[in-house]
Write an enzyme that holds these catalytic residues in place. Structure first.
Site, PDB file in Angstrom:
ATOM      1  N   HIS A  64      18.013  54.400  23.914  1.00 26.24           N
ATOM      2  CA  HIS A  64      18.630  54.766  22.387  1.00 26.24           C
ATOM      3  C   HIS A  64      19.193  56.132  22.500  1.00 26.24           C
ATOM      4  CE1 HIS A  64      18.465  54.360  17.248  1.00 26.24           C
ATOM      5  NE2 HIS A  64      19.175  54.626  17.585  1.00 26.24           N
ATOM      6  N   ARG A  68      18.926  48.033  14.626  1.00 31.30           N
ATOM      7  CA  ARG A  68      17.402  49.445  14.810  1.00 31.30           C
ATOM      8  C   ARG A  68      16.927  47.818  15.236  1.00 31.30           C
ATOM      9  NH1 ARG A  68      19.196  53.297  14.512  1.00 31.30           N
ATOM     10  NH2 ARG A  68      19.075  54.916  12.890  1.00 31.30           N
ATOM     11  N   GLU A  90       9.885  53.031  17.454  1.00 36.64           N
ATOM     12  CA  GLU A  90      10.217  53.574  19.273  1.00 36.64           C
ATOM     13  C   GLU A  90       9.523  54.648  18.869  1.00 36.64           C
ATOM     14  OE1 GLU A  90      14.338  54.385  18.937  1.00 36.64           O
ATOM     15  OE2 GLU A  90      15.088  52.565  18.802  1.00 36.64           O
TER      16      GLU A  90
END
Ligand code: DGY
Length: 326
Positions: free
Chosen positions: A287, A240, A269
């Protein structure tokens, strides 16, 4: 199940997953994959019993407080659940589930790609070819760093950390790790446990992050900790974004303290710190850790398995427990 429970699916899901959801639930799909803002999510949830949620959803305490009382379960299409306030959900009597195991291999594979991509300057090389600026092989052209024989520090030796360690052994890396406690030796791929994080950092020529995002891991990789690492180390992150202090990492890359980075996840993000884009020695992915067809199908089926178990009155196999309730 007699009457089909009403299920809100917040994102467009793989075809087979949506087909199964339509078969078994009174489902509201998101065919256009438009992100729900809080107001539209709350409106969509009116009268629904369940939400099939994704990491892009904001299910903070303030949102959970406003959810209709009809909502009884949030089944996440993800292993990470930092987008859901578990304590708030628990106190509102809402079950939360996640999808562990099925994305371990895909995420570990991508982590190895980040390690190699950062070590071997993959982004720079590819950019050169795409821009038609490559003028041929050269003895000192675009040299990177060997991974063979190097120390790999793993922070968080859970499923994904262990799968990365196993793969890195295949590249003859020496694996060291930090976690709350040592993992059983049959699961550690010969890795060496460091109770003390600073001690791990000091020997990590490569560092990979596999801990969850929690208040304790927020900006764990900060200027002070990066300063402890060997000069020219490489850092990768497929966990993360908020585990890393962007300011500290970008400064460390700019000064050469850190020779390269491989990132799949970012703070805030998809609005990552734009300075990452201009670092030559950054290998950046959007991601994609779990983004294989097989894995995304398996994640969807697991989310549905959790819902099915819940609605026939069983404990879902992947119920997330509020750590404060333990
Ligand atoms: C997860 O499952 O938490 C991932 O980040 C999504 O791929």
């Amino acid at each position: 199940m007699s009457k089909k429970p009403k299920l809100i699916v917040t994102r467009k899901l793989p075809f087979e997953v949506e087909a199964r959801a339509m078969r078994d639930y009174d489902v509201s799909l998101n065919t256009k994959d438009t992100l729900y803002d809080t107001d539209s999510l709350l409106a969509a949830c009116d009268g629904a019993s369940a939400i099939l949620a994704c990491p892009t959803d904001n299910l903070s305490a303030s949102v959970i407080k406003l959810l209709p009382h009809s909502i009884r379960i949030i089944a996440n299409f993800s292993v990470g659940y930092d987008h859901v306030d578990i304590a708030a959900a628990t106190s509102h009597g809402i079950m939360v589930t996640n999808t562990p195991d099925v994305l371990t291999d895909a995420t570990a594979d991508l982590t190895v790609m980040l390690l190699l991509g950062a070590a071997r300057r993959a982004s720079e090389g590819e950019a050169l070819i795409r821009a038609d600026k490559w003028d041929g092989w050269g003895p000192i052209h675009m040299c990177g760093t060997n991974v063979t024989g190097k120390n790999l520090g793993v922070i968080g030796m859970g499923r994904i950390g262990r799968a990365v360690a196993k793969r890195a052994r295949g590249f003859s890396m020496c694996i060291h790790y930090h976690d709350e406690a040592p993992v059983p030796s049959e699961d550690d791929a010969g890795a060496i446990f460091h109770q003390n994080l600073d001690e791990l950092l000091q020997i990590s020529e490569f560092l990979t992050l596999h801990c969850p995002s929690t208040p304790q891991t927020y900006k764990l990789i900060n200027a002070d900790r990066i300063a402890r690492m060997p000069k020219g180390a490489i850092i990768v992150n497929a966990a993360r974004g908020d585990i890393v202090d962007d300011e500290a990492l970008i400064t460390a890359v700019r000064t050469g303290k850190i020779a390269g980075i491989g990132l799949d996840v970012y703070y805030n993000e998809p609005h990552l710190d734009p300075r990452y884009r201009s670092l030559e020695n950054s290998f950046l992915m959007p991601h994609l850790g779990s983004a294989t067809n097989e894995t995304r199908d398996a994640m969807g089926f697991k989310a549905l398995d959790n819902l099915d178990a819940f609605f026939i009155g069983n404990q879902p196999p992947n119920a997330v427990v509020d750590p404060l309730a333990l």
